[in-house]
Write an enzyme that holds these catalytic residues in place. Structure first.
Site, PDB file in Angstrom:
ATOM      1  N   HIS A 170     -24.842  14.182 -26.649  1.00 34.74           N
ATOM      2  CA  HIS A 170     -25.966  13.585 -27.003  1.00 34.74           C
ATOM      3  C   HIS A 170     -27.357  14.074 -26.697  1.00 34.74           C
ATOM      4  O   HIS A 170     -27.488  14.870 -25.525  1.00 34.74           O
ATOM      5  CB  HIS A 170     -25.715  11.930 -26.429  1.00 34.74           C
ATOM      6  CG  HIS A 170     -25.889  11.941 -24.997  1.00 34.74           C
ATOM      7  ND1 HIS A 170     -26.989  12.082 -24.299  1.00 34.74           N
ATOM      8  CD2 HIS A 170     -24.940  11.825 -24.050  1.00 34.74           C
ATOM      9  CE1 HIS A 170     -26.870  12.170 -23.009  1.00 34.74           C
ATOM     10  NE2 HIS A 170     -25.588  11.754 -22.756  1.00 34.74           N
ATOM     11  N   GLU A 185     -18.571   8.095 -21.610  1.00 36.22           N
ATOM     12  CA  GLU A 185     -18.886   9.168 -20.410  1.00 36.22           C
ATOM     13  C   GLU A 185     -17.879   8.837 -19.128  1.00 36.22           C
ATOM     14  O   GLU A 185     -17.677   7.658 -19.136  1.00 36.22           O
ATOM     15  CB  GLU A 185     -20.638   9.278 -20.072  1.00 36.22           C
ATOM     16  CG  GLU A 185     -20.918   9.881 -18.641  1.00 36.22           C
ATOM     17  CD  GLU A 185     -20.584  11.411 -19.042  1.00 36.22           C
ATOM     18  OE1 GLU A 185     -19.293  11.702 -19.102  1.00 36.22           O
ATOM     19  OE2 GLU A 185     -21.492  12.249 -18.974  1.00 36.22           O
TER      20      GLU A 185
END
Length: 212
Positions: free
Chosen positions: A25, A109
């Site tokens: 990202h 994550e």
């Protein structure tokens, strides 16, 4: 474009399809400030949006150059908003409808638990013994209420074993470190220190890794 190595003898690489693209990202304010972000849902900043658009345009050009059709790929994304917005911006560059990608919880994550929101210097000041333990063993250390890279690798191995089709994946730095470490032969302790840029993407093709 930078190539790195061959995967002979790599652990989880036997589960991987012959072609995958991994995209981290774009930048958030917490990335810029060096804060441990983990699974806190922090949005992209303007730099991150520019990085996502850059990666989308570069991906479009790369696929055209390689004569790979967009319809021949599967698309997966972490459900955290910074990853979803990155994928949306990439899809804008590819001119694809956003209902084509799948959100997968396993691509979240690594979580730093109670440490999320703090910088490393702040953690060292608050918990010097734990900070030293993490520095000595980033692979195995479990932050308070958090997850180790070893634990993350089990989650990602389970996901990787289900991928049987060429794919584009948008996820996070920790996830991409583990993925790279599973695809290439390297000591586990080296995996948490791998550099994962936000303005390039990783290509896994024919047993090699390349950054574009």
């Amino acid at each position: 474009m930078n190539k790195s190595g061959n995967n002979s003898g790599a652990g989880a690489a036997r589960f991987a399809p012959p072609f995958m693209i991994f995209i981290r990202h774009g930048q958030t304010d917490w990335n810029a400030e060096g804060r441990m972000q983990g699974q806190r849902d922090i949005p992209l900043n303007d730099t991150g949006r520019d990085q996502a658009r850059r990666n989308g345009a570069a991906l479009r050009d790369y696929l055209k150059e390689q004569d790979i059709s967009l319809k021949d790929l599967s698309y997966f994304v972490s459900p955290l908003s910074r990853a979803v917005e990155t994928m949306d911006l990439i899809f804008g560059e590819l001119d694809l409808p956003t209902d084509l990608y799948q959100r997968d919880e396993r691509l979240r994550e690594i979580t730093f638990g109670a440490w999320e929101g703090y910088t490393i210097p702040e953690i060292a000041a608050r918990s010097p013994e734990q900070a030293a333990a993490r520095k000595a063993d980033k692979w195995g250390f479990v932050p308070p209420e958090g997850e180790s890279y070893r634990m993350l690798s089990s989650r990602i191995d389970a996901w990787l074993a289900t991928i049987t089709h060429p794919a584009v994946v948008v996820s996070h730095g920790g996830v991409m470190r583990v993925l790279q470490g599973r695809l290439l032969p390297m000591p586990p302790q080296d995996i948490p220190t791998l550099d994962i840029p936000q303005d390039r993407f990783l290509v896994w093709k024919d047993g090699e890794i390349e950054w574009v």
